[in-house]
Design a protein around this motif. Structure first.
Motif, mmCIF file in Angstrom:
data_model
loop_
_atom_site.group_PDB
_atom_site.id
_atom_site.type_symbol
_atom_site.label_atom_id
_atom_site.label_comp_id
_atom_site.label_asym_id
_atom_site.label_seq_id
_atom_site.Cartn_x
_atom_site.Cartn_y
_atom_site.Cartn_z
ATOM 1 N N GLY A 123 -14.567 42.079 4.623
ATOM 2 C CA GLY A 123 -13.923 43.109 5.264
ATOM 3 C C GLY A 123 -14.167 43.924 6.377
ATOM 4 O O GLY A 123 -13.803 45.011 6.786
ATOM 5 N N ALA A 124 -15.022 42.966 7.310
ATOM 6 C CA ALA A 124 -15.461 43.453 8.542
ATOM 7 C C ALA A 124 -15.950 42.619 9.601
ATOM 8 O O ALA A 124 -16.336 41.259 9.020
ATOM 9 C CB ALA A 124 -16.930 44.396 8.203
ATOM 10 N N THR A 125 -15.742 42.854 10.580
ATOM 11 C CA THR A 125 -16.175 41.909 11.873
ATOM 12 C C THR A 125 -17.672 42.021 11.687
ATOM 13 O O THR A 125 -18.422 43.185 11.978
ATOM 14 C CB THR A 125 -15.771 42.527 13.029
ATOM 15 O OG1 THR A 125 -14.252 42.382 12.912
ATOM 16 C CG2 THR A 125 -16.099 41.305 14.289
ATOM 17 N N LEU A 126 -18.478 41.062 11.726
ATOM 18 C CA LEU A 126 -19.950 40.567 11.695
ATOM 19 C C LEU A 126 -20.580 40.430 13.036
ATOM 20 O O LEU A 126 -21.910 40.900 13.357
ATOM 21 C CB LEU A 126 -20.326 39.666 10.866
ATOM 22 C CG LEU A 126 -20.085 39.741 9.260
ATOM 23 C CD1 LEU A 126 -20.457 38.816 8.217
ATOM 24 C CD2 LEU A 126 -20.597 41.460 8.625
ATOM 25 N N MET A 127 -19.977 39.881 13.821
ATOM 26 C CA MET A 127 -20.489 39.514 14.981
ATOM 27 C C MET A 127 -19.428 39.408 16.221
ATOM 28 O O MET A 127 -18.107 38.907 15.774
ATOM 29 C CB MET A 127 -21.337 38.257 15.198
ATOM 30 C CG MET A 127 -20.670 37.211 14.582
ATOM 31 S SD MET A 127 -21.642 35.793 14.620
ATOM 32 C CE MET A 127 -23.060 36.264 13.518
ATOM 33 N N THR A 128 -19.668 39.838 17.401
ATOM 34 C CA THR A 128 -18.657 39.493 18.572
ATOM 35 C C THR A 128 -19.210 38.384 19.419
ATOM 36 O O THR A 128 -20.188 38.382 19.762
ATOM 37 C CB THR A 128 -18.465 40.888 19.297
ATOM 38 O OG1 THR A 128 -19.671 41.135 20.010
ATOM 39 C CG2 THR A 128 -17.928 41.923 18.595
ATOM 40 N N ARG A 129 -17.982 37.515 19.603
ATOM 41 C CA ARG A 129 -18.732 36.079 20.396
ATOM 42 C C ARG A 129 -17.690 35.744 21.715
ATOM 43 O O ARG A 129 -16.551 36.202 21.728
ATOM 44 C CB ARG A 129 -18.126 35.079 19.341
ATOM 45 C CG ARG A 129 -19.083 35.008 18.199
ATOM 46 C CD ARG A 129 -18.748 34.086 17.089
ATOM 47 N NE ARG A 129 -17.417 33.883 16.791
ATOM 48 C CZ ARG A 129 -16.641 34.681 15.647
ATOM 49 N NH1 ARG A 129 -17.317 35.611 15.151
ATOM 50 N NH2 ARG A 129 -15.459 34.550 15.413
ATOM 51 N N THR A 130 -18.460 35.523 22.776
ATOM 52 C CA THR A 130 -17.870 34.899 23.734
ATOM 53 C C THR A 130 -18.262 33.611 23.914
ATOM 54 O O THR A 130 -19.122 32.990 23.390
ATOM 55 C CB THR A 130 -18.070 36.144 25.188
ATOM 56 O OG1 THR A 130 -19.711 35.850 25.289
ATOM 57 C CG2 THR A 130 -17.726 37.408 24.965
ATOM 58 N N THR A 131 -17.734 33.089 25.223
ATOM 59 C CA THR A 131 -18.185 31.824 25.468
ATOM 60 C C THR A 131 -19.461 31.752 25.946
ATOM 61 O O THR A 131 -20.207 30.555 25.840
ATOM 62 C CB THR A 131 -17.533 31.141 26.768
ATOM 63 O OG1 THR A 131 -17.484 32.050 27.738
ATOM 64 C CG2 THR A 131 -15.912 30.968 26.343
ATOM 65 N N ARG A 132 -20.224 32.677 26.118
ATOM 66 C CA ARG A 132 -21.574 32.786 26.823
ATOM 67 C C ARG A 132 -22.545 33.778 25.865
ATOM 68 O O ARG A 132 -23.927 33.357 25.913
ATOM 69 C CB ARG A 132 -21.619 33.248 28.112
ATOM 70 C CG ARG A 132 -21.162 32.346 29.163
ATOM 71 C CD ARG A 132 -21.326 32.656 30.618
ATOM 72 N NE ARG A 132 -20.689 31.946 31.426
ATOM 73 C CZ ARG A 132 -21.097 32.082 32.997
ATOM 74 N NH1 ARG A 132 -21.546 33.194 33.238
ATOM 75 N NH2 ARG A 132 -20.231 31.122 33.521
ATOM 76 N N SER A 133 -22.024 34.429 25.073
ATOM 77 C CA SER A 133 -22.903 35.399 24.302
ATOM 78 C C SER A 133 -22.384 35.775 22.911
ATOM 79 O O SER A 133 -21.319 35.308 22.501
ATOM 80 C CB SER A 133 -23.154 36.686 25.091
ATOM 81 O OG SER A 133 -21.967 37.449 24.894
ATOM 82 N N LEU A 134 -23.249 35.927 22.150
ATOM 83 C CA LEU A 134 -23.247 36.568 20.684
ATOM 84 C C LEU A 134 -23.786 37.661 20.403
ATOM 85 O O LEU A 134 -24.894 38.051 20.757
ATOM 86 C CB LEU A 134 -23.448 35.369 19.628
ATOM 87 C CG LEU A 134 -23.252 35.443 18.140
ATOM 88 C CD1 LEU A 134 -23.155 34.188 17.532
ATOM 89 C CD2 LEU A 134 -24.538 36.161 17.587
ATOM 90 N N SER A 135 -23.140 38.749 19.834
ATOM 91 C CA SER A 135 -23.710 39.998 19.577
ATOM 92 C C SER A 135 -23.321 40.568 17.980
ATOM 93 O O SER A 135 -22.212 40.168 17.755
ATOM 94 C CB SER A 135 -23.610 41.140 20.624
ATOM 95 O OG SER A 135 -22.404 41.476 20.530
#
Length: 298
Positions: free
Chosen positions: A43-55
């Motif tokens: 029930g949580a977002t574990l990572m944020t993703r873009t086309t170039r990075s992941l955090s």
């Protein structure tokens, strides 16, 4: 869940979903689906993703730390269990009749422990039947057929129960020549649970012939019965496995041999199990093999 945690850590290590998928042999769509399933579970977002990075999010960092510990513990647990089925180590619990256990089974156990120092053995010596499953025992060495059809069995050899006494007792009281003569003798009785074994069975003219015997000594310990017989206290009924050496050395004398009852079995019984630890199967093999050898020599 463990597989998804492995994937989650691979994504972090490879810094991308596609790279993690290639390492684990998963398609990009499968990686995305399993990561979404992991996030839905917590029930949580574990990572944020873009086309170039992941955090990682804060929840993702907490999960990453916990996942590393959890997977390490899971690997250790699996290794311990798998190793336990292959390496001869760990505890073994068994039960055996008193006389047979003391004189024949225990020496085999001693040799087994000496050969396998990582094994521990807990043996219960009793002439009564024990609930193996209820008492958490791995196996039992028993005389006679098993009354529990759910137990697996391994035959060791034949068993014959015989009547014997010391030469001194027979010299003082005479030798019974027919089973009915036992009613005039002092018989040493075995007690199973609350019931004394007062009915001794024989074969007379091809038919079962029961005799109700009497005696001044009753015990639930087969070793004590034999000791009383050796001391000239009376006649006792014993397994040939327990008294063969005494018969060979003349300390006891068999009587009524022509009327001996039918032979039964000596066997090992154990609960059904899909995978038996190697320490248990190895000790069963040792007892079955070495008792059989001893019997053939006798």
């Amino acid at each position: 869940m463990l597989d998804n945690l492995v994937l989650f850590l691979a994504i972090i290590e490879r810094e991308g979903l596609s790279a993690a998928g290639r390492e684990l042999g998963l398609s990009p769509a499968t990686v995305s689906e399993r990561l979404a399933a992991l996030e839905a579970y917590y029930g949580a977002t574990l990572m944020t993703r873009t086309t170039r990075s992941l955090s990682l999010t804060e929840e993702g960092r907490v999960l990453a730390e916990g996942a590393q510990r959890l997977l390490a513990e899971a690997d250790e647990l699996e290794s311990r269990i798998r190793w336990g089925t292959q390496k001869i180590s760990g505890p073994v619990r068994l039960t055996a009749p008193v006389d047979l256990g003391q004189n024949r089974v225990v020496p085999i156990i001693d040799r087994f422990i000496e050969a396998h120092p990582d094994v521990t053995v807990d043996i219960t010596l009793t002439d009564s039947f024990v609930d193996l499953v209820g008492q958490g025992l791995d196996f039992a060495v028993r005389y006679g057929p098993s009354a529990d059809s759910t137990l697996k069995t391994r035959l060791i050899g034949e068993n014959r129960r015989l009547i014997c006494a010391s030469p001194d007792y027979l010299a003082r009281n005479g030798t019974p020549m027919h089973p009915d003569d036992l009613m005039q003798h002092d018989c040493i009785l075995m007690r199973f649970a609350q019931n004394a074994d007062r009915i001794w069975s024989f074969q007379v003219d091809g038919k079962t012939h029961d005799v109700v015997v009497r005696g001044r000594r009753t015990a639930n310990n087969g070793h004590l019965l034999k000791r009383w017989a050796l001391e000239g206290r009376g006649l006792c009924k014993k397994s040939v496995w327990d008294v063969q050496a005494d018969l060979d050395e003349g300390r006891l004398v068999e009587v009524l041999a022509p009327f001996s009852s039918r032979r039964t079995v000596l066997q090992i019984v154990y609960p059904p199990s899909r995978v038996q630890p190697r320490r248990v199967s190895a000790l069963i093999d040792a007892i079955a093999t070495q008792l059989t050898i001893q019997d053939s020599v006798a």
